[in-house]
Design an enzyme around this catalytic site. Sequence first.
Site, PDB file in Angstrom:
ATOM      1  N   SER A   1       0.858  -1.198   0.000  1.00 10.46           N
ATOM      2  CA  SER A   1       0.000   0.000   0.000  1.00 10.46           C
ATOM      3  C   SER A   1       0.888   1.240   0.000  1.00 10.46           C
ATOM      4  CB  SER A   1      -0.883   0.008   1.250  1.00 10.46           C
ATOM      5  OG  SER A   1      -0.080   0.244   2.397  1.00 10.46           O
TER       6      SER A   1
ATOM      7  N   ASP B   1      -0.992  -1.420  -4.053  1.00 11.10           N
ATOM      8  CA  ASP B   1      -2.366  -1.568  -3.576  1.00 11.10           C
ATOM      9  C   ASP B   1      -2.970  -0.181  -3.341  1.00 11.10           C
ATOM     10  OD1 ASP B   1      -4.557  -2.981  -2.589  1.00 11.10           O
ATOM     11  OD2 ASP B   1      -3.752  -3.085  -0.543  1.00 11.10           O
ATOM     12  N   HIS B   2      -4.137   0.067  -3.904  1.00 10.74           N
ATOM     13  CA  HIS B   2      -4.851   1.347  -3.703  1.00 10.74           C
ATOM     14  C   HIS B   2      -4.014   2.579  -4.050  1.00 10.74           C
ATOM     15  CE1 HIS B   2      -8.363  -0.545  -1.990  1.00 10.74           C
ATOM     16  NE2 HIS B   2      -7.562  -1.284  -1.233  1.00 10.74           N
TER      17      HIS B   2
ATOM     18  N   GLY C   1     -10.523  -4.212   6.746  1.00 12.47           N
ATOM     19  CA  GLY C   1     -10.357  -4.198   8.193  1.00 12.47           C
ATOM     20  C   GLY C   1     -10.981  -5.404   8.882  1.00 12.47           C
TER      21      GLY C   1
ATOM     22  N   GLY D   1     -10.759  -6.560   0.552  1.00  7.59           N
ATOM     23  CA  GLY D   1     -11.449  -6.729   1.835  1.00  7.59           C
ATOM     24  C   GLY D   1     -11.889  -8.148   2.098  1.00  7.59           C
TER      25      GLY D   1
ATOM     26  N   ASN E   1      -7.624 -10.223  -2.066  1.00  7.00           N
ATOM     27  CA  ASN E   1      -6.725  -9.409  -1.231  1.00  7.00           C
ATOM     28  C   ASN E   1      -6.888  -9.716   0.245  1.00  7.00           C
ATOM     29  OD1 ASN E   1      -6.158  -8.133  -3.618  1.00  7.00           O
ATOM     30  ND2 ASN E   1      -6.608  -6.084  -2.874  1.00  7.00           N
TER      31      ASN E   1
END
Length: 332
Positions: A56, A93-94, A192, A235, A277
């Site tokens: 990330s 990532d992101h 999360g 997620g 992921n």
Amino acid sequence: MTSYKELGLVNTKDMFAKAVKGGYAIPAYNFNNMEQLQAIIQACVETRSPVILQVSAGARKYANKNLLRNMARGAVEYAHELGADIPIVLHLDHGDSYELCVDCIENGFSSVMIDGSHLPFDENAALTKRVCDYAHKAKDYVTVEGELGVLAGVEDDVSAEESHYTKPEEVQEFVKRTGVDSLAISIGTSHGRQKFKPSQCTRNADGILIPPPLAFDVLEEVEKKLPGFPIVLHGSSSVPIEYVKQIEKYGGKLTDSVGIPEDQLRRAAKSAVCKINIDSDGRLAMTAAIRKTLAEHPDEFDPRKYLGPARDELKKLYSHKNKEVLGSAGRA
Ligand code: G3H
Ligand code: 13P
Ligand code: ZN
């Protein structure tokens, strides 16, 4: 400029084509440090699984971009040393900007995600196309993941109270306009350890939260619109209750934790979903092991003595995922 091929990495093109055809999903495991990387490589070599090493923007700041590039090179050499030539991808990532994606591509990433999912459709498509145009013309073709639909929870600096499922009627236009290589969609997963509010769940006889099912109807509609196209699920941690209980037993507090049940991930992995992921489960596994070691050995202060068992636990978890959930074991 370092091209990913110089580091011994591959992009996702071939990997995803095989996964879609074979009805399994590639694990995308996040890492920030050496022990996490060791655990990922050990598990994936042992299970002969292809793997996506996922970084990330926050992880890149934490670990340092030069160290990361060389850690990826080291990961490839470590896999060889362990006796297997598994395909390894280094993926952003992101990614939240064109500039970050470019910087990663110039520093050895073989794949990037540009996450414009919080933007209006036209802006998301324009940003994603700009990244694709750059990535696809790089010295070696770098693959790009885009996202349509919004996941609840926190994605680095982007956070959303509610998830908004991907609209299947938008996916063809998005892929056509952008040239993206894979598409992350929202079908009810979130980031999360608290994937659903308690009010969205039921409880079993032991008081454990049981989440609502994923929107497989949305996934099926997307598959119909984009036959054979690689779909990504973010997620997707299961939030194992044993880790939550172990953390709480040794002083932690993780109220109302709930993840995605493994049977639903297994079902997704058999579909067009070819990348899953997982980050939170790894965090839970390491934290549970570290808390246990330190509680049982309060005089211990050598980091190897608590990071070592944490690494072993992480390896066990990832081997389980590859073999029992994603179906990626034996596919390298
Ligand atoms: O999707 C988010 C990942 O779990 C990365 O989390 O931004 O805290 O590194 P991070
Ligand atoms: P989890 O929080 O469910 O592990 O999701 C990780 C993820 O999507 C990273 O992009
Ligand atoms: Zn994510």
